[in-house]
Design a protein around this motif. Structure first.
Motif, PDB file in Angstrom:
ATOM      1  N   PHE A  29      39.731  13.766  73.234  1.00 58.40           N
ATOM      2  CA  PHE A  29      39.027  14.011  71.967  1.00 58.40           C
ATOM      3  C   PHE A  29      38.369  12.761  71.381  1.00 58.40           C
ATOM      4  O   PHE A  29      37.847  12.804  70.265  1.00 58.40           O
ATOM      5  CB  PHE A  29      39.989  14.623  70.945  1.00 58.40           C
ATOM      6  CG  PHE A  29      40.545  15.952  71.363  1.00 58.40           C
ATOM      7  CD1 PHE A  29      39.696  17.022  71.615  1.00 58.40           C
ATOM      8  CD2 PHE A  29      41.909  16.144  71.529  1.00 58.40           C
ATOM      9  CE1 PHE A  29      40.193  18.255  72.006  1.00 58.40           C
ATOM     10  CE2 PHE A  29      42.421  17.371  71.916  1.00 58.40           C
ATOM     11  CZ  PHE A  29      41.559  18.432  72.160  1.00 58.40           C
ATOM     12  N   LEU A  88      39.680  21.770  66.196  1.00 56.27           N
ATOM     13  CA  LEU A  88      38.468  22.047  66.972  1.00 56.27           C
ATOM     14  C   LEU A  88      37.487  22.979  66.267  1.00 56.27           C
ATOM     15  O   LEU A  88      36.273  22.799  66.395  1.00 56.27           O
ATOM     16  CB  LEU A  88      38.860  22.657  68.327  1.00 56.27           C
ATOM     17  CG  LEU A  88      39.740  21.788  69.218  1.00 56.27           C
ATOM     18  CD1 LEU A  88      40.201  22.596  70.420  1.00 56.27           C
ATOM     19  CD2 LEU A  88      39.002  20.547  69.666  1.00 56.27           C
ATOM     20  N   ARG A  89      38.002  23.972  65.561  1.00 53.38           N
ATOM     21  CA  ARG A  89      37.130  24.975  64.949  1.00 53.38           C
ATOM     22  C   ARG A  89      37.447  25.237  63.483  1.00 53.38           C
ATOM     23  O   ARG A  89      37.106  26.293  62.952  1.00 53.38           O
ATOM     24  CB  ARG A  89      37.238  26.296  65.737  1.00 53.38           C
ATOM     25  CG  ARG A  89      36.554  26.265  67.089  1.00 53.38           C
ATOM     26  CD  ARG A  89      36.641  27.616  67.741  1.00 53.38           C
ATOM     27  NE  ARG A  89      35.923  27.642  69.009  1.00 53.38           N
ATOM     28  CZ  ARG A  89      36.147  28.518  69.976  1.00 53.38           C
ATOM     29  NH1 ARG A  89      37.074  29.450  69.803  1.00 53.38           N
ATOM     30  NH2 ARG A  89      35.457  28.483  71.095  1.00 53.38           N
ATOM     31  N   CYS A 124      34.712  18.067  71.266  1.00 56.55           N
ATOM     32  CA  CYS A 124      35.129  19.450  70.985  1.00 56.55           C
ATOM     33  C   CYS A 124      34.389  20.436  71.887  1.00 56.55           C
ATOM     34  O   CYS A 124      35.003  21.333  72.483  1.00 56.55           O
ATOM     35  CB  CYS A 124      34.863  19.791  69.518  1.00 56.55           C
ATOM     36  SG  CYS A 124      35.958  18.997  68.341  1.00 56.55           S
TER      37      CYS A 124
END
Length: 294
Positions: free
Chosen positions: A152, A189-190, A286
């Motif tokens: 990441f 991530l989201r 991501c």
């Protein structure tokens, strides 16, 4: 005398012959009875054999019961796993297939932690933070730190690394359990704007008291800034940055940043979300991670 001896021998022979004849006759007379007895014995043996076979079948049935219970247990586990996957799908921003793939990745990470245990660099103690000992199976700090760095692109100080870990390990197990892993990645991530803002605030609130204080800001900024070698008092520059941050983000002017202050400041200026150090992955990392997940 010779005659008497011959008679005696004859009588003896006669008695022996008579006795032998009687024995033969008794055997002949007993043959039907013996046959009947033998037949009855054979019948009893057959019935006993049949009962034994029935009992044997019963034993087999009993022996099969553990297998049946085992099958029932496996079915129950599968049902529980299905319910867990569906629950995680509803709680996160992932599809069912993505949840399943993240579960598999989690198992690989846990297995790698169990087989290879490198020595971790010690984390400098921070006032108000109590170290948590790991308990049970899960992703530990070492594996998680490597994941942040290598996957990441989160390259930050150990204190922030530890706080990001704590943001995942909500229940303070000392390791990241499966549910926390997937829910944490959903935000990581989201996450929505609200979720990511709350995540960042949690990371910066080093002692979990609900505020980012001057001391915490100073500690975070001091570790993240490059100190010019010619500067006599590098801490002075850090203190100036702390005061600048307070002017930007302390909306109620109480000398510390609350969750509400932080949210309002970031809403006005999104770049302030990571004002005290990187705590979220880059957009490219991501996208790369999610594209290779399935």
């Amino acid at each position: 005398m010779a005659l008497m001896k011959s008679v005696s021998l004859f009588l003896s022979s006669g008695r022996r012959a008579s006795l032998a004849r009687k024995q033969r006759e008794e055997r002949v007379e007993e043959t039907p009875q013996t046959s009947a007895n033998n037949a009855r014995t054979r019948g009893r043996r057959r019935r006993q054999d049949n009962r034994n076979q029935g009992t044997g079948s019963g034993r087999m049935t009993e022996d099969n019961k553990p297998a049946g219970r085992s099958t029932t247990k496996v079915t129950h586990v599968k049902t529980s796993n299905t319910k867990l996957m569906e629950s995680l799908r509803r709680q996160t921003h992932f599809t069912r297939l993505e949840v399943d793939a993240l579960c598999k990745l989690y198992k690989r990470l846990v297995n790698s932690a169990n087989t290879v245990i490198p020595v971790a660099a010690p984390v400098a103690p921070v006032a108000g933070i109590t170290p948590v000992q790991s308990s049970g199976e899960g992703v530990d700090r070492i594996v998680f730190r490597e994941l942040l760095h290598n996957t990441f692109d989160v390259i930050t100080e150990e204190v922030l690394m530890d706080r990001i870990f704590c943001a995942f390990d909500k229940n303070n197990f000392g390791v990241i359990r499966l549910e926390d892993w997937i829910i944490g990645l959903s935000t990581f991530l989201r996450g929505t704007f609200e979720e990511r803002t709350s995540f960042a605030f949690f990371v910066y609130d080093l002692n979990n008291d609900g505020y980012i204080t001057r001391e915490e800001m100073f500690h975070l900024l001091k570790n993240s800034l490059v100190k010019p070698p010619q500067e006599e008092d590098p801490d002075e520059g850090v203190r100036d940055l702390v005061e600048l941050a307070l002017r930007k983000m302390d909306c109620d002017r109480d000398g510390k940043i609350s969750a509400r202050d932080f949210h309002e400041a970031v809403s006005s200026e999104p770049l302030l979300m990571e004002a005290f150090g990187q705590c979220l992955p880059t957009d490219n990392s991501c996208q790369t991670f999610l594209s290779t997940l399935l």
